[in-house]
Design an enzyme around this catalytic site. Structure first.
Site, PDB file in Angstrom:
ATOM      1  N   ASP A  58       0.879  -1.166   0.000  1.00 36.27           N
ATOM      2  CA  ASP A  58       0.000   0.000   0.000  1.00 36.27           C
ATOM      3  C   ASP A  58       0.923   1.223   0.000  1.00 36.27           C
ATOM      4  O   ASP A  58       2.141   1.091   0.179  1.00 36.27           O
ATOM      5  CB  ASP A  58      -0.883  -0.028   1.253  1.00 36.27           C
ATOM      6  CG  ASP A  58      -1.785   1.185   1.356  1.00 36.27           C
ATOM      7  OD1 ASP A  58      -2.323   1.626   0.331  1.00 36.27           O
ATOM      8  OD2 ASP A  58      -1.913   1.712   2.481  1.00 36.27           O
ATOM      9  N   ASP A  76      -0.252   5.085   1.138  1.00 41.27           N
ATOM     10  CA  ASP A  76      -0.560   6.010   2.227  1.00 41.27           C
ATOM     11  C   ASP A  76      -0.595   5.296   3.566  1.00 41.27           C
ATOM     12  O   ASP A  76      -1.339   4.330   3.753  1.00 41.27           O
ATOM     13  CB  ASP A  76      -1.918   6.691   1.974  1.00 41.27           C
ATOM     14  CG  ASP A  76      -1.870   7.621   0.775  1.00 41.27           C
ATOM     15  OD1 ASP A  76      -1.332   8.727   0.914  1.00 41.27           O
ATOM     16  OD2 ASP A  76      -2.348   7.225  -0.305  1.00 41.27           O
ATOM     17  N   ASP A  79      -1.858  -0.982   5.943  1.00 41.08           N
ATOM     18  CA  ASP A  79      -1.967  -0.341   7.254  1.00 41.08           C
ATOM     19  C   ASP A  79      -3.408  -0.173   7.689  1.00 41.08           C
ATOM     20  O   ASP A  79      -3.659   0.239   8.819  1.00 41.08           O
ATOM     21  CB  ASP A  79      -1.292   1.041   7.236  1.00 41.08           C
ATOM     22  CG  ASP A  79      -2.099   2.046   6.439  1.00 41.08           C
ATOM     23  OD1 ASP A  79      -2.262   1.842   5.210  1.00 41.08           O
ATOM     24  OD2 ASP A  79      -2.581   3.033   7.021  1.00 41.08           O
TER      25      ASP A  79
END
Length: 222
Positions: free
Chosen positions: A11, A13, A171
């Site tokens: 990922d 961000d 996250d």
């Protein structure tokens, strides 16, 4: 180290770059200045997705302020202020080390992000990381953002590999859910903003990318 079959999908961000904390800090400040309280829990539900209308803090803050400022103006203000902060940031701990370890293990690397291409590619270039990735798939490449599996399925197609050959690093709950829907294993590495989300679909939850043991997920070829 022997060659390994597979790919590591990052990922962006909140995993490669801390783009989430600045926005939260700014919204917190603006709500406090207006005499209100920023709804952290509602905001968490939007992380990992793009253009998620389940909670729009600008709308709530505009009603609270009640002096003609629009939700869009507030959103643009927060994005501009946070962009200035993020532009000075380095990669999150463990990112560069893990990329080096994965490259040494002959794994393919990709980014699968719900953010726009200009944002993701711009920061990857600024950080000197973009050349490490065999594929970068963003919201511009798909019709639906996470938690739809489309971004990760597109990554698999571009790399020419099967779901069982990949591992996603995320996250957020939305990201882990998207990986699960794509049939890909996921490891959660939450940050200060997303810590405490539901990561029950993840293979494991790690404190940092440094803790990822590649041999647990990728076996040497014969």
């Amino acid at each position: 180290m022997q060659n390994k079959i597979g790919a590591l999908i990052f990922d962006f961000d909140g995993l490669i770059l801390d783009t989430e904390s600045p926005e939260v800090q700014i919204w917190d400040r603006l709500f406090t200045e207006a005499g209100g309280k920023f709804d952290h829990q509602a905001y968490l539900g939007t992380i990992g997705s793009w253009d998620n209308s389940s909670y729009v803090p600008g709308e709530h803050l505009a009603r609270l302020m009640n002096h003609g400022v629009t939700a869009q103006q507030l959103i643009e203000r927060v994005r501009a202020e946070s962009a200035e902060m993020i532009a000075r940031e380095a990669p999150l701990p463990g990112v560069e080390t893990l990329i080096a370890r994965a490259r040494a293990a002959k794994l393919r690397l990709a980014v699968g992000s719900s953010s726009p291409a200009a944002w993701v590619r711009g920061h990857l270039s600024r950080l000197g990381l973009i050349e490490n990735f065999d594929a970068v798939v963003t919201f511009d490449d798909v019709r639906q953002s996470k938690p739809s599996p489309e971004i990760f399925l597109t990554v698999l197609a571009r790399l020419g590999i099967k779901a069982e050959q990949a591992l996603v690093l995320e996250d957020s709950h939305n990201g882990v859910l998207a990986a699960s829907r794509a049939g890909i294993r996921a490891v959660a590495v939450p940050n200060a903003v997303t810590r405490g989300q539901d990561f029950s679909l993840a293979e494991e939850v790690l404190e940092s990318l440094d803790a990822l043991v590649l041999n647990k997920y990728f076996q040497p070829t014969d």
